[in-house]
Scaffold this active site. Sequence first.
Site, PDB file in Angstrom:
ATOM      1  N   ASN A 189       0.848  -1.253  -0.181  1.00 40.88           N
ATOM      2  CA  ASN A 189      -0.040  -0.241  -0.165  1.00 40.88           C
ATOM      3  C   ASN A 189       1.011   0.900  -0.662  1.00 40.88           C
ATOM      4  O   ASN A 189       1.623   1.690   0.818  1.00 40.88           O
ATOM      5  CB  ASN A 189      -0.607  -0.583   1.124  1.00 40.88           C
ATOM      6  CG  ASN A 189      -1.826   1.396   1.126  1.00 40.88           C
ATOM      7  OD1 ASN A 189      -1.957   2.513   0.878  1.00 40.88           O
ATOM      8  ND2 ASN A 189      -3.272   0.756   1.993  1.00 40.88           N
ATOM      9  N   ALA A 190       0.974   1.806  -0.999  1.00 41.64           N
ATOM     10  CA  ALA A 190       1.771   2.899  -1.292  1.00 41.64           C
ATOM     11  C   ALA A 190       1.708   3.921   0.067  1.00 41.64           C
ATOM     12  O   ALA A 190       2.817   4.594   0.223  1.00 41.64           O
ATOM     13  CB  ALA A 190       1.758   4.223  -1.832  1.00 41.64           C
ATOM     14  N   ASP A 200       1.848   8.797  -8.697  1.00 43.78           N
ATOM     15  CA  ASP A 200       0.245   8.647 -10.389  1.00 43.78           C
ATOM     16  C   ASP A 200      -0.679   7.970  -9.342  1.00 43.78           C
ATOM     17  O   ASP A 200      -0.581   6.925  -9.628  1.00 43.78           O
ATOM     18  CB  ASP A 200       1.422   8.566 -10.890  1.00 43.78           C
ATOM     19  CG  ASP A 200      -0.241   8.241 -12.503  1.00 43.78           C
ATOM     20  OD1 ASP A 200      -1.169   9.247 -11.852  1.00 43.78           O
ATOM     21  OD2 ASP A 200       0.258   7.406 -13.350  1.00 43.78           O
ATOM     22  N   CYS A 250      -5.685  12.373 -11.217  1.00 43.39           N
ATOM     23  CA  CYS A 250      -6.646  11.970 -12.800  1.00 43.39           C
ATOM     24  C   CYS A 250      -8.450  11.764 -12.149  1.00 43.39           C
ATOM     25  O   CYS A 250      -8.904  11.176 -13.174  1.00 43.39           O
ATOM     26  CB  CYS A 250      -6.267  10.777 -13.138  1.00 43.39           C
ATOM     27  SG  CYS A 250      -6.533   8.756 -11.487  1.00 43.39           S
TER      28      CYS A 250
HETATM   29  C1  LIG Z   1      -2.658   5.841 -12.553  1.00 45.12           C
HETATM   30  S1  LIG Z   1      -2.462   4.288 -11.914  1.00 45.12           S
HETATM   31  C2  LIG Z   1      -0.244   4.626 -12.167  1.00 45.12           C
HETATM   32  C3  LIG Z   1       0.062   4.623 -13.925  1.00 45.12           C
HETATM   33  C4  LIG Z   1       1.322   4.689 -14.082  1.00 45.12           C
HETATM   34  N1  LIG Z   1       1.972   5.292 -13.426  1.00 45.12           N
HETATM   35  C5  LIG Z   1       1.566   4.301 -15.510  1.00 45.12           C
HETATM   36  O1  LIG Z   1       2.703   5.517 -16.224  1.00 45.12           O
HETATM   37  O2  LIG Z   1       1.539   3.441 -16.107  1.00 45.12           O
HETATM   38  C6  LIG Z   1      -2.809   3.862 -10.122  1.00 45.12           C
HETATM   39  C7  LIG Z   1      -1.977   2.633  -9.696  1.00 45.12           C
HETATM   40  O3  LIG Z   1      -1.930   2.915  -8.337  1.00 45.12           O
HETATM   41  C8  LIG Z   1      -2.078   0.957  -8.048  1.00 45.12           C
HETATM   42  N2  LIG Z   1      -2.667   1.688  -6.753  1.00 45.12           N
HETATM   43  C9  LIG Z   1      -4.335   1.482  -6.121  1.00 45.12           C
HETATM   44  N3  LIG Z   1      -4.522   1.580  -4.638  1.00 45.12           N
HETATM   45  C10 LIG Z   1      -3.088   2.087  -4.592  1.00 45.12           C
HETATM   46  C11 LIG Z   1      -2.112   1.818  -3.495  1.00 45.12           C
HETATM   47  N4  LIG Z   1      -3.057   2.111  -2.281  1.00 45.12           N
HETATM   48  N5  LIG Z   1      -1.215   1.906  -2.987  1.00 45.12           N
HETATM   49  C12 LIG Z   1      -0.112   1.680  -3.877  1.00 45.12           C
HETATM   50  N6  LIG Z   1      -1.291   1.587  -5.587  1.00 45.12           N
HETATM   51  C13 LIG Z   1      -2.168   1.746  -5.238  1.00 45.12           C
HETATM   52  C14 LIG Z   1      -3.623   0.733  -9.278  1.00 45.12           C
HETATM   53  O4  LIG Z   1      -2.554  -0.920  -9.052  1.00 45.12           O
HETATM   54  C15 LIG Z   1      -2.568   1.271 -10.117  1.00 45.12           C
HETATM   55  O5  LIG Z   1      -1.511   0.790 -10.914  1.00 45.12           O
END
Ligand SMILES: C[S@@+](CC[C@H](N)C(=O)[O-])C[C@H]1O[C@@H](n2cnc3c(N)ncnc32)[C@H](O)[C@@H]1O
Length: 391
Positions: A274-275, A295, A335
């Site tokens: 989890n980020a 992102d 986004c």
């Molecule tokens: C907008 S996308 C990122 C796109 C990427 N930067 C690219 O250029 O391809 C968001 C990403 O956040 C991930 N995600 C969603 N919730 C998250 C969390 N709580 N912690 C980490 N990653 C998460 C999703 O799996 C997804 O891959």
Amino acid sequence: MLQIRVKPGIEDKIRGFFPWIYRPEIASYSRKPKKGELVVVRDFGGKFLGYGYINPEVSIAVRILSFDKEEPITPDLIRKRIKQAYEYRKRLYINSNAYRLVHSEGDLLPGLIVDVYGEYAVVEFTTYGMSRFKDTIVSALVEVLRPKGIYEKANQTAIKVEGIEVKEGALYGEVPQETIIWEHDLKFIINIPEGQKTGFFLDQRNARKFVRSLVEPGDRCLDVFSHTGGFALNMKKMGAKEVVAVDLSGLALEVGKRNEKLNGLSGIKWVEANAFDFLRELDRKGEKFDVVVIDPPSFAKNRHAVPNALRGYKELCVRGLRITKTGGYMAIFSCSFHITEQHLLEVLTQASYDVRRQVRVIAKTFQDLDHPWILQMPNTLYLKGVWVEVV
Ligand SMILES: C[S@@+](CC[C@H](N)C(=O)[O-])C[C@H]1O[C@@H](n2cnc3c(N)ncnc32)[C@H](O)[C@@H]1O
């Protein structure tokens, strides 16, 4: 054809080319409307305003496709719009064989998304009204693209809200589980059936290129919410010594690792976490990076979710600024349709104050050129990013 009249005062925004009519804005119907049928929109006095389709069960009841009395909605109009969308994309220098061919309202085809991945196209319907043109759309795409296959991807929100029936799968030809696309000088594996969105975040293409101007050989870089490594691979390609990519999706990270190999790169650290927790941990350990890109997915699916979403962005900015070296760079993206550029700038300002780190803005980036937005609907500029240097 069904006729509707809008309430007095509503005609102005429609004459100004605003393409949506909300249900409470409709004064009268010539008869009971059916879901998805075509409609002539008139002002309260009966003057022509536009042609659209209607879904009386949803809040955005009418979407207008044509404001021209001489141009009613026919299969020919849909075909013409798809050709126009294609002609525009042909002009663009996007340096990739993967691009958004149809961007819904942005291409005057509300409810239709078409993404192209090399020899394959992925179609997503977000409204019931547009899904009724499926056959016309598929034949128009075959005509302009000559693809090997066209895949229909289900949009879960549209299924729930608009009541669209979707059977995911090939609408034309054959579509493999995976295909490889190129963007600038990198290749990416796209998993069309199982990947997020239609398979890739095409809208960040220009930002993925921009990050290259900030990374220097030997740098330590962090790609937060990395998906399949869009930013991480570009960082590594520029000679970053250490790149850490973090995402919650194990599938995305697996593809990311394979992308790294496919491009002859090595040394990226892929972390499934989890980020928010991961950033907190890096901060606790006092880790510092030269370039940090954050992102996240959309935090505000509707306007009621905005206050909570802002707290999420603020937390990301606070952590991000704390782990960016002095003289280093951080980017934060949103986004979310409901989060404005101003929101993002305010959150960054508060974060800079709270963590006592002065920043200067070095760039702003937005969804790439193949995602045009509607002048009358500023929110259709949904993807915004602010890049700062910590001074
Ligand atoms: C907008 S996308 C990122 C796109 C990427 N930067 C690219 O250029 O391809 C968001 C990403 O956040 C991930 N995600 C969603 N919730 C998250 C969390 N709580 N912690 C980490 N990653 C998460 C999703 O799996 C997804 O891959």
